[in-house]
Scaffold this motif. Structure first.
Motif, short mmCIF file in Angstrom:
data_model
loop_
_atom_site.label_atom_id
_atom_site.label_comp_id
_atom_site.label_asym_id
_atom_site.label_seq_id
_atom_site.Cartn_x
_atom_site.Cartn_y
_atom_site.Cartn_z
N UNK A 83 -8.99 13.01 16.21
CA UNK A 83 -9.65 12.91 17.51
C UNK A 83 -10.42 11.60 17.66
N UNK A 84 -10.64 10.91 16.56
CA UNK A 84 -11.49 9.72 16.59
C UNK A 84 -10.83 8.55 17.32
N UNK B 222 -17.36 -1.24 25.04
CA UNK B 222 -18.31 -1.02 23.95
C UNK B 222 -17.62 -1.10 22.60
N UNK B 223 -18.41 -1.37 21.56
CA UNK B 223 -17.90 -1.32 20.19
C UNK B 223 -18.00 0.11 19.69
N UNK B 224 -17.04 0.54 18.88
CA UNK B 224 -17.06 1.91 18.37
C UNK B 224 -16.41 1.94 16.99
N UNK B 225 -16.85 2.89 16.17
CA UNK B 225 -16.30 3.03 14.82
C UNK B 225 -16.44 4.48 14.36
N UNK B 226 -15.59 4.86 13.43
CA UNK B 226 -15.58 6.22 12.89
C UNK B 226 -16.36 6.27 11.58
N UNK C 259 -17.86 11.49 12.78
CA UNK C 259 -18.56 11.06 13.98
C UNK C 259 -18.00 9.73 14.46
N UNK C 260 -18.01 9.54 15.76
CA UNK C 260 -17.74 8.23 16.34
C UNK C 260 -19.06 7.70 16.89
N UNK C 261 -19.46 6.53 16.42
CA UNK C 261 -20.65 5.86 16.93
C UNK C 261 -20.21 4.70 17.80
N UNK C 262 -20.89 4.53 18.91
CA UNK C 262 -20.54 3.44 19.83
C UNK C 262 -21.81 2.74 20.29
N UNK C 263 -21.68 1.47 20.62
CA UNK C 263 -22.84 0.69 21.05
C UNK C 263 -22.40 -0.46 21.95
N UNK C 264 -23.37 -1.06 22.62
CA UNK C 264 -23.08 -2.25 23.41
C UNK C 264 -22.65 -3.38 22.49
N UNK D 169 -19.82 13.78 17.68
CA UNK D 169 -19.10 14.48 16.62
C UNK D 169 -17.63 14.64 17.01
N UNK D 170 -16.74 14.50 16.02
CA UNK D 170 -15.32 14.76 16.26
C UNK D 170 -14.86 15.85 15.29
N UNK D 171 -14.21 16.85 15.83
CA UNK D 171 -13.81 17.99 15.01
C UNK D 171 -12.76 17.61 13.98
#
Length: 245
Positions: free
Chosen positions: A209-210, A222-226, A237-242, A203-205
């Protein structure tokens, strides 16, 4: 039963396909919600859609940096509980669409989803603040999202188009489907590095912050997206994965 599959194109270009389904009683707005979610997904990645929602939105073949390597199949199922059982082997997540007036019938869907070991969440359509207390007392699945009773939605469907909700996002539904468990940033990175989880959710307030958080995940490989949400206590939220490539 989770049946997430991996589609392979050229070597080194694997992409994961996530299957989600929308079920519910007749008249609850299931097709509307399925179309809203499909339209938003189509802005991020390749998506296939089946059922009555195809009258409002069609398959799209676009991939952006915000896709996280995930492609989607969205099934707008026929009304009733039987739709779960006949599709259970290929589904990752089921969303049961209800209105405040049909909440007591959600338990029927819970029984079928539990029997087939399918992850499922509740979506409440045509929500009004007067129904909030009633919603809190429902003994059933976790609430993924609710949609207010909105004239724009009714007008859009009557015109054969996908509604535009300027102050409301459907991305919380995607978050629940991919990774509903929240973690702090350090713990999330640790979970990826140790191979404990393939996808993490932080979670990002504030929206600002993302970017640094996404950068920290990408720097680590890693890959990441908001993803936006409608919560009052934080922006998204920021989700990240391999990485899959």
């Amino acid at each position: 039963m989770s049946t997430t599959s991996t589609e392979v194109g050229t070597v080194g270009n694997e992409r994961e396909t996530h299957h989600i389904a929308f079920v519910g009683d007749p008249g609850v707005g299931k097709t509307t919600i399925a179309a809203l979610v499909t339209a938003r997904l189509a802005e991020r990645t390749r998506v296939q859609v089946t059922g009555e929602a195809t009258q409002l939105v069609t398959d799209r073949d676009v991939t952006t940096d915000g896709a996280l390597g995930v492609e989607w199949t969205v099934e707008d199922c026929p009304s009733g509980t039987k739709a779960i059982g006949s599709r259970a082997e290929r589904l990752d997540t089921v969303f049961v669409v209800a209105t405040p007036q049909t909440l007591e019938r959600v338990v029927r869907y819970e029984r079928v989803a539990s029997r087939h070991d399918v992850d499922w969440f509740l979506l409440v359509n045509r929500f009004r603040e007067s129904a909030r207390d009633r919603l809190r007392t429902v003994d059933g699945p976790e609430l993924a999202e609710y949609f207010y009773d909105d004239e724009e939605i009714s007008s859009a469907i009557a015109d054969g188009r996908v509604p535009v909700l300027s102050d409301w996002t459907v991305e919380a539904i995607l978050i629940e489907a991919i990774q509903p468990d929240r973690q702090g940033a350090e713990r999330a990175l640790e979970a990826l590095e140790r191979g404990e989880q393939s996808i993490v959710d932080v979670e990002v307030e504030k929206r600002g912050d993302a970017a640094p958080l996404i950068d920290s995940f990408e720097t680590a490989g890693y890959s990441a997206a908001y993803f936006e949400c409608n919560c009052r206590c934080h922006d998204g939220h920021v989700l990240a994965r391999r990485r899959l490539d």
